[in-house]
Design a protein around this motif. Sequence first.
Motif, PDB file in Angstrom:
ATOM      1  N   ALA A   1       2.637 -92.933  61.274  1.00  0.00           N
ATOM      2  CA  ALA A   1       2.626 -91.757  60.397  1.00  0.00           C
ATOM      3  C   ALA A   1       2.752 -92.157  58.928  1.00  0.00           C
ATOM      4  CB  ALA A   1       3.714 -90.776  60.831  1.00  0.00           C
ATOM      5  N   ILE A   2       3.684 -91.520  58.204  1.00  0.00           N
ATOM      6  CA  ILE A   2       3.793 -91.748  56.761  1.00  0.00           C
ATOM      7  C   ILE A   2       4.176 -93.184  56.451  1.00  0.00           C
ATOM      8  CG2 ILE A   2       6.186 -90.972  56.707  1.00  0.00           C
ATOM      9  CD1 ILE A   2       3.524 -90.589  53.904  1.00  0.00           C
ATOM     10  N   ASP A   3       4.975 -93.816  57.315  1.00  0.00           N
ATOM     11  CA  ASP A   3       5.350 -95.213  57.074  1.00  0.00           C
ATOM     12  C   ASP A   3       4.136 -96.129  57.183  1.00  0.00           C
ATOM     13  OD1 ASP A   3       7.947 -94.448  56.700  1.00  0.00           O
ATOM     14  OD2 ASP A   3       8.662 -95.113  58.656  1.00  0.00           O
ATOM     15  N   LEU A   4       3.259 -95.827  58.127  1.00  0.00           N
ATOM     16  CA  LEU A   4       2.038 -96.621  58.267  1.00  0.00           C
ATOM     17  C   LEU A   4       1.157 -96.452  57.034  1.00  0.00           C
ATOM     18  CD1 LEU A   4       0.246 -98.467  59.922  1.00  0.00           C
ATOM     19  CD2 LEU A   4      -0.696 -96.425  61.057  1.00  0.00           C
ATOM     20  N   ARG A   5       1.019 -95.210  56.545  1.00  0.00           N
ATOM     21  CA  ARG A   5       0.246 -94.984  55.320  1.00  0.00           C
ATOM     22  C   ARG A   5       0.868 -95.723  54.150  1.00  0.00           C
ATOM     23  NH1 ARG A   5      -0.203 -89.364  56.618  1.00  0.00           N
ATOM     24  NH2 ARG A   5       0.885 -88.725  54.703  1.00  0.00           N
ATOM     25  N   THR A   6       2.203 -95.776  54.115  1.00  0.00           N
ATOM     26  CA  THR A   6       2.885 -96.457  53.019  1.00  0.00           C
ATOM     27  C   THR A   6       2.526 -97.931  52.963  1.00  0.00           C
ATOM     28  OG1 THR A   6       4.756 -94.914  53.068  1.00  0.00           O
ATOM     29  CG2 THR A   6       5.141 -97.067  52.066  1.00  0.00           C
ATOM     30  N   VAL A   7       2.566 -98.614  54.090  1.00  0.00           N
ATOM     31  CA  VAL A   7       2.286-100.051  54.072  1.00  0.00           C
ATOM     32  C   VAL A   7       0.799-100.325  53.857  1.00  0.00           C
ATOM     33  CG1 VAL A   7       4.321-100.667  55.423  1.00  0.00           C
ATOM     34  CG2 VAL A   7       2.186-100.174  56.613  1.00  0.00           C
ATOM     35  N   ILE A   8      -0.052 -99.494  54.421  1.00  0.00           N
ATOM     36  CA  ILE A   8      -1.492 -99.695  54.232  1.00  0.00           C
ATOM     37  C   ILE A   8      -1.866 -99.508  52.761  1.00  0.00           C
ATOM     38  CG2 ILE A   8      -3.776 -98.712  54.693  1.00  0.00           C
ATOM     39  CD1 ILE A   8      -2.794 -98.145  57.548  1.00  0.00           C
ATOM     40  N   THR A   9      -1.379 -98.421  52.162  1.00  0.00           N
ATOM     41  CA  THR A   9      -1.726 -98.164  50.764  1.00  0.00           C
ATOM     42  C   THR A   9      -1.062 -99.178  49.834  1.00  0.00           C
ATOM     43  OG1 THR A   9       0.047 -96.503  50.594  1.00  0.00           O
ATOM     44  CG2 THR A   9      -2.175 -95.710  51.077  1.00  0.00           C
ATOM     45  N   ALA A  10       0.139 -99.636  50.185  1.00  0.00           N
ATOM     46  CA  ALA A  10       0.797-100.644  49.347  1.00  0.00           C
ATOM     47  C   ALA A  10      -0.035-101.914  49.281  1.00  0.00           C
ATOM     48  CB  ALA A  10       2.194-100.944  49.880  1.00  0.00           C
ATOM     49  N   LEU A  11      -0.604-102.321  50.404  1.00  0.00           N
ATOM     50  CA  LEU A  11      -1.436-103.522  50.419  1.00  0.00           C
ATOM     51  C   LEU A  11      -2.693-103.324  49.581  1.00  0.00           C
ATOM     52  CD1 LEU A  11      -1.780-106.369  51.493  1.00  0.00           C
ATOM     53  CD2 LEU A  11      -2.888-105.395  53.531  1.00  0.00           C
ATOM     54  N   ARG A  12      -3.309-102.150  49.710  1.00  0.00           N
ATOM     55  CA  ARG A  12      -4.508-101.857  48.918  1.00  0.00           C
ATOM     56  C   ARG A  12      -4.172-101.802  47.427  1.00  0.00           C
ATOM     57  NH1 ARG A  12      -9.014 -99.163  51.028  1.00  0.00           N
ATOM     58  NH2 ARG A  12      -8.936 -97.785  49.222  1.00  0.00           N
ATOM     59  N   MET A  13      -3.069-101.138  47.095  1.00  0.00           N
ATOM     60  CA  MET A  13      -2.663-101.054  45.688  1.00  0.00           C
ATOM     61  C   MET A  13      -2.399-102.438  45.111  1.00  0.00           C
ATOM     62  SD  MET A  13       0.031 -97.888  45.735  1.00  0.00           S
ATOM     63  CE  MET A  13      -0.413 -96.253  46.315  1.00  0.00           C
ATOM     64  N   ALA A  14      -1.678-103.256  45.857  1.00  0.00           N
ATOM     65  CA  ALA A  14      -1.363-104.595  45.367  1.00  0.00           C
ATOM     66  C   ALA A  14      -2.625-105.405  45.119  1.00  0.00           C
ATOM     67  CB  ALA A  14      -0.456-105.308  46.365  1.00  0.00           C
ATOM     68  N   SER A  15      -3.601-105.263  46.009  1.00  0.00           N
ATOM     69  CA  SER A  15      -4.859-105.973  45.838  1.00  0.00           C
ATOM     70  C   SER A  15      -5.575-105.525  44.566  1.00  0.00           C
ATOM     71  CB  SER A  15      -5.761-105.736  47.056  1.00  0.00           C
ATOM     72  OG  SER A  15      -7.016-106.362  46.880  1.00  0.00           O
ATOM     73  N   ASN A  16      -5.605-104.217  44.328  1.00  0.00           N
ATOM     74  CA  ASN A  16      -6.246-103.699  43.120  1.00  0.00           C
ATOM     75  C   ASN A  16      -5.504-104.138  41.858  1.00  0.00           C
ATOM     76  OD1 ASN A  16      -8.677-101.908  43.600  1.00  0.00           O
ATOM     77  ND2 ASN A  16      -7.266-101.042  45.098  1.00  0.00           N
ATOM     78  N   LEU A  17      -4.185-104.120  41.907  1.00  0.00           N
ATOM     79  CA  LEU A  17      -3.401-104.547  40.744  1.00  0.00           C
ATOM     80  C   LEU A  17      -3.600-106.039  40.469  1.00  0.00           C
ATOM     81  CD1 LEU A  17      -0.165-102.509  41.483  1.00  0.00           C
ATOM     82  CD2 LEU A  17      -1.700-102.161  39.534  1.00  0.00           C
ATOM     83  N   GLU A  18      -3.704-106.824  41.527  1.00  0.00           N
ATOM     84  CA  GLU A  18      -3.959-108.249  41.340  1.00  0.00           C
ATOM     85  C   GLU A  18      -5.306-108.470  40.669  1.00  0.00           C
ATOM     86  OE1 GLU A  18      -5.470-112.183  42.111  1.00  0.00           O
ATOM     87  OE2 GLU A  18      -6.255-110.391  43.110  1.00  0.00           O
ATOM     88  N   ARG A  19      -6.298-107.694  41.031  1.00  0.00           N
ATOM     89  CA  ARG A  19      -7.607-107.805  40.406  1.00  0.00           C
ATOM     90  C   ARG A  19      -7.541-107.363  38.938  1.00  0.00           C
ATOM     91  NH1 ARG A  19     -10.498-110.856  40.747  1.00  0.00           N
ATOM     92  NH2 ARG A  19     -12.438-109.723  40.373  1.00  0.00           N
ATOM     93  N   MET A  20      -6.738-106.356  38.645  1.00  0.00           N
ATOM     94  CA  MET A  20      -6.562-105.941  37.245  1.00  0.00           C
ATOM     95  C   MET A  20      -5.999-107.091  36.412  1.00  0.00           C
ATOM     96  SD  MET A  20      -5.184-102.065  37.919  1.00  0.00           S
ATOM     97  CE  MET A  20      -5.162-101.468  36.221  1.00  0.00           C
ATOM     98  N   GLY A  21      -5.032-107.799  36.982  1.00  0.00           N
ATOM     99  CA  GLY A  21      -4.499-108.960  36.292  1.00  0.00           C
ATOM    100  C   GLY A  21      -5.564-110.024  36.060  1.00  0.00           C
ATOM    101  N   ASP A  22      -6.447-110.203  37.039  1.00  0.00           N
ATOM    102  CA  ASP A  22      -7.533-111.166  36.890  1.00  0.00           C
ATOM    103  C   ASP A  22      -8.471-110.774  35.749  1.00  0.00           C
ATOM    104  OD1 ASP A  22      -6.592-112.695  38.988  1.00  0.00           O
ATOM    105  OD2 ASP A  22      -8.003-111.888  40.455  1.00  0.00           O
ATOM    106  N   HIS A  23      -8.779-109.482  35.646  1.00  0.00           N
ATOM    107  CA  HIS A  23      -9.686-109.031  34.579  1.00  0.00           C
ATOM    108  C   HIS A  23      -9.060-109.233  33.203  1.00  0.00           C
ATOM    109  CE1 HIS A  23     -12.709-107.721  37.311  1.00  0.00           C
ATOM    110  NE2 HIS A  23     -11.974-106.782  37.864  1.00  0.00           N
ATOM    111  N   ALA A  24      -7.762-108.974  33.093  1.00  0.00           N
ATOM    112  CA  ALA A  24      -7.074-109.243  31.824  1.00  0.00           C
ATOM    113  C   ALA A  24      -7.124-110.730  31.507  1.00  0.00           C
ATOM    114  CB  ALA A  24      -5.634-108.755  31.899  1.00  0.00           C
TER     115      ALA A  24
END
Length: 217
Positions: free
Chosen positions: A74-97
């Motif tokens: 349920a919500i806990d599963l969505r939390t971990v899935i979205t956290a992984l996706r968010m972290a990946s996107n944020l890591e790419r933002m750091g790469d672009h900077a």
Amino acid sequence: MRDAYHDELEALTDRLVEMTRLVRSAVSRSTTALLDADLQLAESVISRDEEVNRLYAEIESSIYEVMATQQPVAIDLRTVITALRMASNLERMGDHAEHIAKVARMRHPESAIPAELRDTFVEMGAIAERLIVKTGSCIVSRDVEMAKELESDDDAMDRLHRRLFRVLLDKGWSHGIESAIDITLVGRYYERYADHAVSVARDVVYLVTGSRYPDAE
């Protein structure tokens, strides 16, 4: 065990917010390095990207452990899935900077940005910072309406990106092919930085609602 489990879920949010702080600092400093031909500042952005990568690795490792040991639903599963996706996107933002900083370093002691495009890149840098500030706020507050606001900020970045091409394709362009390549690359880095911020915002919407809003890809 359950208390420790939920503490770990909360720690994921803390790490994500820390990533937003780091990538905000990175894009701010890389913009200054680009415009002012500041070699020391460019080098600092490049060297500190490892901090973003380290946080991403910590989040990834933590999520895999939670998935293996707690089998969230349920919500806990969505939390971990979205956290992984968010972290990946944020890591790419750091790469672009980091890529922006590398262009600044490559063209030192000159600025890679011609005078007539300076204001455009100042504005692109400001939009990038505004996007990541809102992104961090969305992660903490889970504010769906604020998350959707990032789309309009991204539209502003896209307009500036298109403006760059109009300048580059104009017959009056006098700075040569090398400069045109620099401008094309740097403009793309800012544009992609903004796209990743929007992706994080869309994940906030998914986390809260369980569905994507219509404009999501």
